[in-house]
Structure formats: structure tokens, C-alpha cells
Design an enzyme around this catalytic site. Sequence first.
Site, short mmCIF file in Angstrom:
data_model
loop_
_atom_site.label_atom_id
_atom_site.label_comp_id
_atom_site.label_asym_id
_atom_site.label_seq_id
_atom_site.Cartn_x
_atom_site.Cartn_y
_atom_site.Cartn_z
N VAL A 220 0.81 -1.23 0.00
CA VAL A 220 0.00 0.00 0.00
C VAL A 220 0.84 1.27 0.00
CG1 VAL A 220 -2.04 -1.01 1.06
CG2 VAL A 220 -0.22 -0.08 2.52
N TYR A 221 2.13 1.18 0.15
CA TYR A 221 2.96 2.38 0.11
C TYR A 221 2.91 2.97 -1.30
CZ TYR A 221 4.93 0.95 4.64
OH TYR A 221 5.10 0.58 5.96
N SER A 222 2.29 4.13 -1.41
CA SER A 222 2.07 4.78 -2.71
C SER A 222 1.35 3.84 -3.68
CB SER A 222 3.40 5.26 -3.32
OG SER A 222 4.05 6.16 -2.45
N ARG A 223 0.49 2.99 -3.12
CA ARG A 223 -0.31 2.03 -3.91
C ARG A 223 0.56 1.23 -4.88
NH1 ARG A 223 -5.40 1.78 -3.17
NH2 ARG A 223 -5.79 0.74 -5.17
#
Length: 341
Positions: free
Chosen positions: A52-55
Site C-alpha cells: 500500500v505504500y504509494s499504492r
Amino acid sequence: MEFRTLGGTGTIVSSLCLGTMTFGSESSEETSHAQLDRFLERGGNFIDTANVYSRGVSEEIIGRWLATRPGVRDQVVIATKGRFPMGGGPNDVGLSRTSLTRALDASLRRLQVETVDLYQAHAWDALTPIEETLRFFDDAAKAGKIRYAGVSNFIGWQLQKAAMLTGFLGLTPIVTLQPQYNLLVREIEFELTAVCQNENIGILPWSPLAGGWLTGKYRRDEVPTGASRLGEDPERGMEAYAPRNAQQRTWQVIDAVRGIAESRGVSMAQVALAWTADRPAVTSVILGARTVEQLDDNLAAAELHLSVEETTFLDDASEPLIGDYPYGPQGRQQRASGREL
């Protein structure tokens, strides 16, 4: 750089871990690659990310970095996570076998690797039986997709249950816990630290600088402005700043860190990181830098160790605000007392 075993395993990781939540959002790809290069130059070998980090962009940036540096994959230990939504479907979130199969396969593609060294449940999922998640970890390890399993943001009973079930069922063990832990947030010491010590689980603290508070960038009763996470979004920043600013303990801790930093001739960040790195059961402290310059300052804490007196001073200043029972004086007295009828 110092090195430690990854929890109860024989894999060796650096005592500082490069966190990559800023990659693709607060740090450009060029800056992110420069951070990765600098981290390796300074002896680091442990990199943490999440889908989910920066999708997914953070994983993609790491994947392109690995692809352009032959041989580096064998030098680094890569950790990622799954749990939070990556799509709009009902099975695009959670710790079910369906969700994690999709999440892990997508992470492997973005990272351009065949195996993730440490795969972590990003948070507890009340809808999925923990046995299902643990069996997924075990199957993924047997398939060669992951080497080790860990969890993040679990509370005491959740971690203990997961750890015991892997033993009872003969599954791949939980080797790490990734919680928030710093001088302003010490509540994991109530239960989680003891579970980790008892089960040989390594702690990987995130936000060791408390979102920048322990660097000294914020001032008492001054609303944050400028180039800081709280200053760049005034409305959100005020919501986050006000409660912590109102606590006397916050400024007591910051003043204590500043005093040691000045006497040592080092930055406040280095003092805060050194304190966290030497706490019981801590394997590696996750750094979160926007720039190479910030990373350089953080990395200077790699071989800094505080004296017993300095550690005690910080411990006293940052003592969590707790009641009398079960974690306060009454509870401690009862746990320490003899068996009396």
C-alpha cells in the site's frame, strides 16, 4: 553498521532498516534510488516496504533499483506486507488466503523478485481466522515465495495466539513484530515486548522518531509550518499537533533528548534512534527519510550507544502514563509477590 539476527532465525540484518513509505510520494524515484544506494554504501542490508505504500509504487521503485544493479538482490533482505485495500473488491483487502495470494503475487511482480525474505501481515483481520493466515504463510514458504513470516500492528493476545498456533500446528513461525515504538509511544512494553522475548520474535520499530517530534523540529505552542509532515497540511497538521503539544510529557521527553544530544554533539534524531535500537528484543529500527541528507543523519546512529545513565534519564522522562492496575504499581506488586493464601 551493526548486525543482528532476524528474530529467532539465522538470517543477519543490519540494526537499522531502510523504510520506504516515502518512496513515490514524498521522495521521487531518483531520490529513492539514491537513498537505497547510500544505505548499502553505509553497510545496511535490510529494506522494508508494503504493497500500500504509494499504492504499489514503492515496491515498483525498489524493483527497478534491483533490476539495474546486478548482484544486489543477494546482498539485501527485503520485507513487504499485505492486508490493506489495493482495489475496490471485497477480496482485495484482509488476511484471507484469497486476498493474500493476490497481494503477495502482485508484490513479487512489482519487486521483480521470486522470493520475499520477510512477508508480514500489516494488521490484524477480525474477519479471517488467524489459522487461515498462518497456513497461507506456511504454504507460501514451502512454495519458495517467502522465507519468513511476520506481523505488524498486532496487540498482545493476537501475537501470542499467532505464535502459539504456529507451534501447535507445526507451521512457519512468526519471527518478527513491526509496531510503532519510540520515546513518546512506549505502550508495547505493557505486553508485546514480553511476548516477543518469550517467543523469540524480533521487534522492528516503525516511526522511531515519532513523526519528526523527536528530531526537535516542532516547538511548544507553535503551529507547524513549512517543510514538515505536519506543516505542509495545516488542517491535518493541527489535528495531529494539538493533542501531543498539550501533553507535558511530550516536551519533557523532547527536552531530555535535546540535552543528551547537545552533550554528545550529535543530533536529537540519533539519540532517539540509539535509545530505540538498544531496547529489549529490538532487531532493527525502521528509518523513514525523505532525503539522502535526512538518511545520512539517521545512519550516524548506527554505532551510537547511550550510557546507562543516559538511558535511565530518557526512560524516566518518557515513562508511559499508566494507571495503578494492571500495569502500574499495584499490578507490578502482585506479579512480583509470593503465593500467599
